[in-house]
Design a protein around this motif. Structure first.
Motif, mmCIF file in Angstrom:
data_model
loop_
_atom_site.group_PDB
_atom_site.id
_atom_site.type_symbol
_atom_site.label_atom_id
_atom_site.label_comp_id
_atom_site.label_asym_id
_atom_site.label_seq_id
_atom_site.Cartn_x
_atom_site.Cartn_y
_atom_site.Cartn_z
ATOM 1 N N GLN A 7 0.690 -1.203 0.098
ATOM 2 C CA GLN A 7 0.184 -0.031 -0.064
ATOM 3 C C GLN A 7 1.004 1.101 0.298
ATOM 4 O O GLN A 7 0.706 2.168 -0.687
ATOM 5 N N TRP A 39 -5.124 -4.199 -7.471
ATOM 6 C CA TRP A 39 -6.562 -3.861 -7.407
ATOM 7 C C TRP A 39 -7.163 -3.747 -5.970
ATOM 8 O O TRP A 39 -7.792 -2.712 -5.574
ATOM 9 N N ILE A 42 -5.574 -0.577 -4.200
ATOM 10 C CA ILE A 42 -6.344 0.675 -4.559
ATOM 11 C C ILE A 42 -7.698 0.745 -3.946
ATOM 12 O O ILE A 42 -8.131 1.719 -3.490
ATOM 13 N N ASN A 43 -8.406 -0.374 -3.782
ATOM 14 C CA ASN A 43 -9.887 -0.048 -3.373
ATOM 15 C C ASN A 43 -9.955 -0.020 -1.872
ATOM 16 O O ASN A 43 -10.518 0.630 -1.295
ATOM 17 N N ASN A 44 -8.880 -0.659 -1.328
ATOM 18 C CA ASN A 44 -8.541 -0.488 0.366
ATOM 19 C C ASN A 44 -8.181 0.974 0.545
ATOM 20 O O ASN A 44 -8.537 1.656 1.489
ATOM 21 N N LEU A 45 -7.382 1.661 -0.598
ATOM 22 C CA LEU A 45 -6.945 3.114 -0.356
ATOM 23 C C LEU A 45 -8.465 4.088 -0.107
ATOM 24 O O LEU A 45 -8.198 4.945 0.312
ATOM 25 N N LYS A 46 -9.141 3.608 -1.435
ATOM 26 C CA LYS A 46 -10.105 4.445 -1.405
ATOM 27 C C LYS A 46 -11.303 4.462 -0.220
ATOM 28 O O LYS A 46 -11.716 5.493 0.472
ATOM 29 N N VAL A 47 -11.194 3.048 0.578
ATOM 30 C CA VAL A 47 -11.980 3.075 2.007
ATOM 31 C C VAL A 47 -11.205 3.871 2.523
ATOM 32 O O VAL A 47 -11.970 4.561 3.707
ATOM 33 N N ASP A 48 -9.899 3.577 3.011
ATOM 34 C CA ASP A 48 -9.059 4.282 4.005
ATOM 35 C C ASP A 48 -9.186 5.873 4.079
ATOM 36 O O ASP A 48 -9.403 6.650 4.911
ATOM 37 N N CYS A 49 -9.168 6.454 2.887
ATOM 38 C CA CYS A 49 -9.266 7.853 2.580
ATOM 39 C C CYS A 49 -10.512 8.331 2.961
ATOM 40 O O CYS A 49 -10.732 9.346 3.687
ATOM 41 N N LYS A 50 -11.907 7.501 2.778
ATOM 42 C CA LYS A 50 -13.102 7.923 2.939
ATOM 43 C C LYS A 50 -13.271 8.090 4.411
ATOM 44 O O LYS A 50 -14.064 8.805 5.069
#
Length: 61
Positions: A7, A39, A42-50
């Protein structure tokens, strides 16, 4: 020196290439992981940032 997680590597690579497209295939080859791993990262990053407003302060070059 601490080894960086996938990550952390992905985030740093994306930040150093803000002006260009970076493909999942390129990242997978560079970090010697599967495209599925990229993949998921990237999806975990989206959740973490949110859900974590201080997310970006966890990374250092």
């Amino acid at each position: 020196m601490k080894n960086k997680s996938t990550q952390e590597k992905v985030v740093l690579e994306l930040l150093t290439n803000l002006d260009t497209w970076v493909s999942g295939d390129y990242l997978a080859k560079k970090f010697q992981v599967s495209r599925e791993t990229i993949w998921k990262t990237i999806n975990n990053l989206k959740v973490d940032c949110k859900f974590n407003p201080n997310f970006w302060t966890n990374f250092s070059a």
